[in-house]
Design an enzyme around this catalytic site. Sequence first.
Site, PDB file in Angstrom:
ATOM      1  N   LYS A   1      -1.865  -4.535  -0.944  1.00  0.00           N
ATOM      2  CA  LYS A   1      -0.494  -5.047  -0.994  1.00  0.00           C
ATOM      3  C   LYS A   1       0.320  -4.582   0.211  1.00  0.00           C
ATOM      4  CE  LYS A   1      -0.511  -5.292  -6.040  1.00  0.00           C
ATOM      5  NZ  LYS A   1      -0.970  -6.647  -6.052  1.00  0.00           N
ATOM      6  N   CYS A   2      -0.293  -4.676   1.373  1.00  0.00           N
ATOM      7  CA  CYS A   2       0.295  -4.184   2.617  1.00  0.00           C
ATOM      8  C   CYS A   2       0.487  -5.370   3.565  1.00  0.00           C
ATOM      9  CB  CYS A   2      -0.675  -3.160   3.229  1.00  0.00           C
ATOM     10  SG  CYS A   2      -0.233  -2.561   4.863  1.00  0.00           S
ATOM     11  N   GLY A   3       1.434  -5.251   4.467  1.00  0.00           N
ATOM     12  CA  GLY A   3       1.621  -6.286   5.470  1.00  0.00           C
ATOM     13  C   GLY A   3       0.397  -6.490   6.343  1.00  0.00           C
ATOM     14  N   PHE A   4      -0.447  -5.467   6.426  1.00  0.00           N
ATOM     15  CA  PHE A   4      -1.670  -5.563   7.226  1.00  0.00           C
ATOM     16  C   PHE A   4      -2.882  -6.033   6.415  1.00  0.00           C
ATOM     17  CE2 PHE A   4       0.644  -2.067   9.568  1.00  0.00           C
ATOM     18  CZ  PHE A   4       0.971  -2.842  10.675  1.00  0.00           C
ATOM     19  N   THR A   5      -2.718  -6.284   5.121  1.00  0.00           N
ATOM     20  CA  THR A   5      -3.835  -6.685   4.257  1.00  0.00           C
ATOM     21  C   THR A   5      -4.621  -7.878   4.804  1.00  0.00           C
ATOM     22  OG1 THR A   5      -2.757  -5.740   2.325  1.00  0.00           O
ATOM     23  CG2 THR A   5      -4.467  -7.383   1.901  1.00  0.00           C
TER      24      THR A   5
END
Length: 166
Positions: free
Chosen positions: A40-44
């Site tokens: 659930k990360c912007g980098f996922t």
Amino acid sequence: MNTVLHENLFEYSVLSNDGKDFSFASLQGKTVLIVNTASKCGFTPQYTGLEALYKEYASKGFTVIAFPCDQFAHQEPGTDSEIAQFCQINHGVTFPIMKKIEVNGKNADPLFVWLKKQAPGVLGGTIKWNFTKFLVGSDGITVKRFAPNIEPSELKTDIEQFLAKN
């Protein structure tokens, strides 16, 4: 926690996503990209790029190993099985995913303590965020660190240089 640091990557063992022992000795002679990940990360979306690297270079002696971590803004809240399912369904991940761990602090996994010592980042002995990447050479000692905002595709030149030494 008194952590014993080994001399090289191939002396470490961890638990895989399904709870089984995973020995890095099985990767002896390979170039390995180790990444702390989160769903659930912007980098996922980098999972997709990591899978592309894995598919492109696996036959040349390269692998990717993901270590889910929930230490950054609670961005990996799922269970190990939920994480594996998410990665497979949403990003087609086929590379190994390990059991969720901590990468900083007193409960940091010994492997990440070693990686941070081998390749300190801007913040020294800590990891700043999800998707910090460590490229480990086939000698099990040479480590190059990449910040979370470095896209997997940007690692190709370094991977090819490491593979040339295999």
